[in-house]
Design an enzyme around this catalytic site. Structure first.
Site, PDB file in Angstrom:
ATOM      1  N   ASP A   1       0.817  -1.393  -0.022  1.00 18.08           N
ATOM      2  CA  ASP A   1      -0.017   0.117   0.013  1.00 18.08           C
ATOM      3  C   ASP A   1       0.913   1.161  -0.014  1.00 18.08           C
ATOM      4  OD1 ASP A   1      -1.606   2.207   0.542  1.00 18.08           O
ATOM      5  OD2 ASP A   1      -2.289   1.216   2.593  1.00 18.08           O
TER       6      ASP A   1
ATOM      7  N   GLY B   1      -9.535   5.352  -6.448  1.00 21.34           N
ATOM      8  CA  GLY B   1      -8.259   4.424  -6.119  1.00 21.34           C
ATOM      9  C   GLY B   1      -7.225   4.953  -5.411  1.00 21.34           C
TER      10      GLY B   1
ATOM     11  N   ASP C   1      -5.357   7.770  -5.518  1.00 17.48           N
ATOM     12  CA  ASP C   1      -5.538   9.118  -5.284  1.00 17.48           C
ATOM     13  C   ASP C   1      -6.343   9.264  -4.227  1.00 17.48           C
ATOM     14  OD1 ASP C   1      -5.465  11.731  -5.810  1.00 17.48           O
ATOM     15  OD2 ASP C   1      -6.706  11.747  -7.408  1.00 17.48           O
TER      16      ASP C   1
ATOM     17  N   SER D   1      -2.295   4.348 -14.219  1.00 20.23           N
ATOM     18  CA  SER D   1      -3.433   4.461 -15.180  1.00 20.23           C
ATOM     19  C   SER D   1      -3.837   2.828 -15.493  1.00 20.23           C
ATOM     20  CB  SER D   1      -2.710   4.602 -16.767  1.00 20.23           C
ATOM     21  OG  SER D   1      -2.669   5.942 -16.884  1.00 20.23           O
ATOM     22  N   THR D   2      -3.544   1.923 -14.493  1.00 11.44           N
ATOM     23  CA  THR D   2      -3.905   0.614 -14.664  1.00 11.44           C
ATOM     24  C   THR D   2      -5.255   0.418 -13.647  1.00 11.44           C
ATOM     25  OG1 THR D   2      -2.446  -0.053 -13.045  1.00 11.44           O
ATOM     26  CG2 THR D   2      -1.805  -0.432 -15.278  1.00 11.44           C
ATOM     27  N   GLY D   3      -5.832   1.269 -13.355  1.00 11.17           N
ATOM     28  CA  GLY D   3      -6.899   1.287 -12.482  1.00 11.17           C
ATOM     29  C   GLY D   3      -8.175   1.631 -13.271  1.00 11.17           C
ATOM     30  N   VAL D   4      -9.046   2.630 -12.918  1.00 13.39           N
ATOM     31  CA  VAL D   4      -9.982   3.388 -13.475  1.00 13.39           C
ATOM     32  C   VAL D   4      -9.551   3.671 -14.837  1.00 13.39           C
ATOM     33  CG1 VAL D   4     -11.431   3.671 -11.342  1.00 13.39           C
ATOM     34  CG2 VAL D   4     -10.038   5.627 -12.481  1.00 13.39           C
TER      35      VAL D   4
END
Ligand code: ADP
Length: 178
Positions: free
Chosen positions: A10, A32, A34, A117-120
Site C-alpha cells: 500500500d 483508487g 489518489d 493508469s492501470t485502475g479506473v
C-alpha cells in the site's frame, strides 16, 4: 544496493522520500490510489493541491506529504486508455519521466510509484508495465538521482506482471547497468 525493485504493498504506507500519486488533471482527488493518498495525507494535501491549478496528462507537480510517512508527493495524471493508438504509451512514459525529473531536481533520493493508469483509467497491466519499466530503467541508467526507485503494486498479481515484464526485458542486464 539494487536501484530498482518491484514490491507488493500500500503506497500510502511507503517509507520512500517521495511517493507518486496517479492523479487526475484537476489534482483535486479522486478514486483508487489518489483517494487513498488524500485520505492518509489529510486535508492539508488537498489545500496545497488547490493552489496548483491542475496538471496536464504526462506532467507532474510536487507537494508535501503532510501526514504520510513520505515527505513529498509527486502528482501525475496518467492517460486514459482509449485502445492504445491515441498516444497512451508516450503519455504514460512521460508521467514516469516527469516524476523522476522533478524528484532529481529536488534532490529526492527514493521514489515509490504505483502502477499509473492501470485502475479506473483502464491501461492493460502488461502494456503499462512495459512502458513503466522502460521509462524508469532508462532514467536510472542516465541519472544518479533518484538513488532508488520501487514499483509498489497493490496486488501480487500486478507485481507478477511487472516481474515477468522486467525478466523479459532486463534480466540479462543484472544490476551493473544500474
Ligand atoms: P488510474 O486512474 O491512474 O488508473 P487508479 O488509482 O484507479 O489510477 O489505479 C492505479 C493503480 O493503483 C491500480 O493498479 C490500483 O490497483 C493501484 N492502487 C490502488 N490503491 C493503491 C494503493 N493504496 N497503493 C498502491 N497501489 C494502489
Amino acid at each position: 544496493m539494487r536501484r530498482f525493485d518491484i514490491i507488493v504493498g500500500d503506497i500510502t504506507r511507503s517509507d520512500a522520500e517521495a511517493i507518486v500519486n496517479a492523479a487526475n488533471t484537476t489534482l483535486l482527488g479522486g478514486s483508487g490510489v489518489d483517494g487513498a493518498i488524500h485520505a492518509a495525507a489529510g486535508p492539508e494535501l488537498l489545500a496545497e493541491c488547490r493552489t496548483l491549478g491542475g496538471c496536464e496528462t504526462g506532467q507532474a507537480k510536487l507537494t508535501k506529504g503532510y501526514r504520510l510517512p513520505a515527505k513529498y508527493v509527486l502528482h501525475t495524471p496518467g492517460p486514459i486508455w482509449r485502445g492504445g493508438e491515441r498516444g497512451e504509451a508516450a503519455a504514460l512514459a512521460s508521467c514516469y519521466r516527469a516524476c523522476l525529473t522533478l524528484a532529481r531536481g529536488h534532490g529526492i533520493e527514493t521514489v515509490d510509484f504505483p502502477s499509473i493508469s492501470t485502475g479506473v483509467y483502464g491501461y492493460p497491466m502488461a502494456q503499462a508495465a512495459t512502458v513503466a519499466l522502460r521509462a524508469i530503467m532508462d532514467f536510472l541508467s542516465e541519472n544518479d538521482l533518484p538513488r532508488q526507485v520501487r514499483m509498489v503494486c497493490h496486488t501480487p498479481q500486478a507485481a507478477e506482471v511487472y516481474r515477468q515484464t522486467w525478466n523479459l526485458w532486463y534480466a540479462e542486464e543484472k544490476d551493473d547497468r544500474l
